[in-house]
Design a protein around this motif. Structure first.
Motif, short mmCIF file in Angstrom:
data_model
loop_
_atom_site.label_atom_id
_atom_site.label_comp_id
_atom_site.label_asym_id
_atom_site.label_seq_id
_atom_site.Cartn_x
_atom_site.Cartn_y
_atom_site.Cartn_z
N ILE A 186 0.84 -1.20 0.00
CA ILE A 186 0.00 0.00 0.00
C ILE A 186 0.87 1.25 0.00
N ALA A 187 1.93 1.23 0.81
CA ALA A 187 2.84 2.38 0.87
C ALA A 187 3.45 2.66 -0.50
N ALA A 188 3.86 1.58 -1.18
CA ALA A 188 4.47 1.75 -2.51
C ALA A 188 3.45 2.28 -3.51
N SER A 189 2.23 1.79 -3.42
CA SER A 189 1.18 2.20 -4.35
C SER A 189 0.81 3.67 -4.18
N LEU A 190 0.79 4.13 -2.93
CA LEU A 190 0.38 5.51 -2.64
C LEU A 190 1.56 6.47 -2.49
N HIS A 191 2.78 5.92 -2.58
CA HIS A 191 4.00 6.72 -2.45
C HIS A 191 4.07 7.43 -1.09
#
Length: 233
Positions: A186-191
């Protein structure tokens, strides 16, 4: 010294209950809080013994494990339920989670994994690893599209949680949780950072009255945020 995690064992097979008791009682930091051979007895013991975790079978005589889970989780005691099922991804999995269970395992789960699951749930985390979440969603999608489920759903009023109080970012995070992504994904997807994701999930738990990640998945579907028109990628 921390108090041991107290585990109630609910299964209609006496031999299995005995094996689980032996496993629990021989593990440091865990202790059996009682045994129940029926759902009704599980509800009674959960109320009087106040265990931390109930290992709940699904198919028991009289009141089944799903109804027992619903009644236990409706109590303000905070007792958590871990569903144990024989069949992988049957309709009982979704029903159990919707009733308030914090997770599910198959009965052929290795003992070490079962012990880890008990500790995870006792600590307040939902037992839904991303891969398990994806499989649950796929199962629920198929089940929700069945004629029987569609007819049942059409006959009942919508009872899903209101998502009106969520921010746009919280809706994004909830959608990704429901699709089975881990905090890192999720962190990677939302930066954003994983710490930020954890903060958003904490807010979601509070706003939706959810116990854990498992309940967030259910809330996303019941609230209509995620569609069952197609399986997740």
């Amino acid at each position: 010294m921390n108090e041991p995690i107290r585990v109630l064992l609910a299964d209609d097979q006496e031999l299995l209950r005995g094996s689980l008791r032996l496993l629990v009682d021989s593990t440091p930091g865990l202790v059996a809080a009682g045994e129940a051979g029926t759902g009704a007895r599980a509800v009674e013991l959960a109320r009087t013994e106040r265990p931390d975790v109930v290992l709940m079978d699904v198919r028991m005589p009289g009141m089944d494990g799903i109804e027992a889970t619903r009644r236990i989780c409706a109590e303000p005691s905070g007792v958590k339920v871990l569903i144990l099922t024989t069949f992988d991804l049957d309709e009982y999995v979704y029903a159990g989670l919707r009733a308030g269970a914090s997770g599910f395992l198959l009965k052929n789960t290795p003992p070490a994994d079962l012990l880890t699951a008990i500790r995870v749930i006792a600590a307040g985390e939902g037992l839904l690893a991303p891969s398990v979440t994806r499989r649950l969603i796929a199962q629920f999608t198929q089940f929700a599209q069945s004629t029987q489920f569609a007819r049942t759903a059409a006959d009942r009023p919508r009872s899903g949680p209101s998502l009106d109080g969520l921010t746009a970012r919280e809706r994004e995070v909830l959608t990704l949780v429901a699709r089975g992504l881990s905090n890192l994904e999720i962190a990677a997807s939302l930066h954003v950072s994983t710490a930020t994701v954890k903060t958003h999930i904490g807010h979601l738990l509070a706003k939706l009255g959810a116990r854990d990640r498992a309940q967030l998945v259910i809330a996303a579907y019941e609230g209509g945020l995620v569609s069952t028109s197609r399986p997740p990628s």
